[in-house]
Design a protein around this motif. Sequence first.
Motif, PDB file in Angstrom:
ATOM      1  N   TYR A  95       0.814  -1.212   0.000  1.00 15.53           N
ATOM      2  CA  TYR A  95       0.000   0.000   0.000  1.00 15.53           C
ATOM      3  C   TYR A  95       0.850   1.265   0.000  1.00 15.53           C
ATOM      4  O   TYR A  95       0.341   2.348  -0.256  1.00 15.53           O
TER       5      TYR A  95
ATOM      6  N   GLN B 109      -4.266  -4.793  -4.694  1.00 21.25           N
ATOM      7  CA  GLN B 109      -5.038  -3.730  -4.065  1.00 21.25           C
ATOM      8  C   GLN B 109      -4.246  -2.416  -4.066  1.00 21.25           C
ATOM      9  O   GLN B 109      -4.794  -1.356  -4.349  1.00 21.25           O
TER      10      GLN B 109
ATOM     11  N   PHE C  90      -8.242   4.920   2.406  1.00 20.14           N
ATOM     12  CA  PHE C  90      -8.244   3.574   1.817  1.00 20.14           C
ATOM     13  C   PHE C  90      -6.902   2.894   2.021  1.00 20.14           C
ATOM     14  O   PHE C  90      -6.824   1.697   2.252  1.00 20.14           O
TER      15      PHE C  90
ATOM     16  N   GLY D  60      -6.302  -0.618   3.962  1.00 11.76           N
ATOM     17  CA  GLY D  60      -5.546  -1.724   3.377  1.00 11.76           C
ATOM     18  C   GLY D  60      -4.405  -2.178   4.277  1.00 11.76           C
ATOM     19  O   GLY D  60      -4.182  -3.378   4.461  1.00 11.76           O
TER      20      GLY D  60
ATOM     21  N   LEU E 282     -10.762  -3.349  -0.744  1.00  6.88           N
ATOM     22  CA  LEU E 282     -10.917  -1.940  -0.419  1.00  6.88           C
ATOM     23  C   LEU E 282     -12.302  -1.463  -0.857  1.00  6.88           C
ATOM     24  O   LEU E 282     -12.851  -1.974  -1.839  1.00  6.88           O
TER      25      LEU E 282
ATOM     26  N   GLY F 271     -12.033  -2.414  -4.595  1.00 12.56           N
ATOM     27  CA  GLY F 271     -11.348  -3.613  -4.163  1.00 12.56           C
ATOM     28  C   GLY F 271     -11.573  -4.848  -5.008  1.00 12.56           C
ATOM     29  O   GLY F 271     -10.815  -5.808  -4.923  1.00 12.56           O
TER      30      GLY F 271
END
Length: 110
Positions: free
Chosen positions: A27, A49, A84, A88, A100, A104
């Motif tokens: 992320y 993601q 977000f 994550g 997400l 997602g």
Amino acid sequence: MSDFQPPYPPNDSKDVQDNKVMAILAYIIFFIPLLAARNSPFAMYHANQGLTLFLVAVAANLVFSIIPFLGLLLPLVSLAIFAFMIIGIINASKGERKPLPLMGNIQLIK
């Protein structure tokens, strides 16, 4: 019967424990798990993601920067993207595969 096959195998507890850091890093810098944990379904799920979130952030910044009256919404969109990212990271640190919100279910990495 449905022919739907999930893109990633179910969580393996050893895989989750071994690759939790890679999933969290997905992320922040999505391509690190692509290089360092390519064989981990858990890390690849979170890399997907993270990549999706990155592409949404780039697209949002482009659109909201080009269209002047939408530019006022850019701080709110940036805040939502940051939220977000935090969601994550929390999911990855818990060893969960939760998609997400809003984006997602998009699969870019198999």
